[in-house]
Enzyme design. Sequence first.
Site, PDB file in Angstrom:
ATOM      1  N   LEU A  59      33.108  38.709  47.396  1.00 50.88           N
ATOM      2  CA  LEU A  59      33.708  39.037  48.760  1.00 50.88           C
ATOM      3  C   LEU A  59      32.414  38.698  49.604  1.00 50.88           C
ATOM      4  CD1 LEU A  59      36.132  39.929  49.968  1.00 50.88           C
ATOM      5  CD2 LEU A  59      35.297  42.256  50.049  1.00 50.88           C
ATOM      6  N   ASP A  60      32.772  37.757  50.585  1.00 53.30           N
ATOM      7  CA  ASP A  60      31.674  37.233  51.483  1.00 53.30           C
ATOM      8  C   ASP A  60      31.001  38.291  52.143  1.00 53.30           C
ATOM      9  OD1 ASP A  60      32.342  34.725  50.979  1.00 53.30           O
ATOM     10  OD2 ASP A  60      33.734  34.291  52.774  1.00 53.30           O
ATOM     11  N   LYS A  61      29.753  38.181  52.543  1.00 50.11           N
ATOM     12  CA  LYS A  61      28.816  39.080  52.941  1.00 50.11           C
ATOM     13  C   LYS A  61      29.413  39.607  54.511  1.00 50.11           C
ATOM     14  CE  LYS A  61      24.094  39.720  54.767  1.00 50.11           C
ATOM     15  NZ  LYS A  61      22.846  39.110  54.861  1.00 50.11           N
ATOM     16  N   SER A  79      32.564  39.865  55.054  1.00 51.69           N
ATOM     17  CA  SER A  79      33.948  40.494  54.846  1.00 51.69           C
ATOM     18  C   SER A  79      33.825  41.822  54.437  1.00 51.69           C
ATOM     19  CB  SER A  79      34.756  39.384  53.879  1.00 51.69           C
ATOM     20  OG  SER A  79      34.956  38.206  54.470  1.00 51.69           O
TER      21      SER A  79
END
Length: 239
Positions: A106-108, A110
Amino acid sequence: MSVRVNKFIADTGFCSRREAEELIKAGRVTVNGHKPSLTTRVAEGDSVLVDGQSLRVRKAKPGQRKHVYIALNKPVGVTCTTDETVKGNIVDFVDHEQRIFPIGRLDKDSEGLILLTSNGDIVNELLRAENRKEKEYLVAVNKPVTEEFLRGMAKGVRIHRETTLPCKTRRIAPYGFAITLTQGLNRQIRLMAAAFGYRVTQLRRVRIINVKLGALKIGQWRNLTDAELKGLLPERTEW
């Protein structure tokens, strides 16, 4: 009974099978004092070392799970990596007593639901692209959400030199929408929205297959239930 050395390493919770293969290729693994190949098999009593550290498969007590399976509500700023040299990595953030690693990413930038486990044997099962596992997100953007935008997102968008798979979208607020994907390309939702001139201002994952974020507060984690594990891995009988 013997198993391949990469599966043995994954069963100890040290890392996933794929990561174990990279360790073997890098010459960081020994079996009974010798460097193994990817097809080397390990039997009970064999000595397996990674960087000189001895590994042992954990044995669960009766009625106790062999591995850890948790759901975390990841905050913005935490990076989904096991690399301890990265500041704000997810392993240090959770600080679990057992060695765990994230399933997927999960993107930093997000937030929201991500699963972590000590069972490296299941990671590829859950991430395999052809399995088309659903993941649902709530997204806020910088412009009013239109039906044209939602239809375009749902149809598929050209990013990373490929067109994304059809997905489900619905409007939930003037500047917000929900989207359910069955693939996980890098920064997929942000790039899809950008193709229509939108900028994502907030992104939260709220569901992975049958596991829901629910009332879990940001930064908190919980153990998965037996029902959730059965939904994630219906073919398995033990965890």
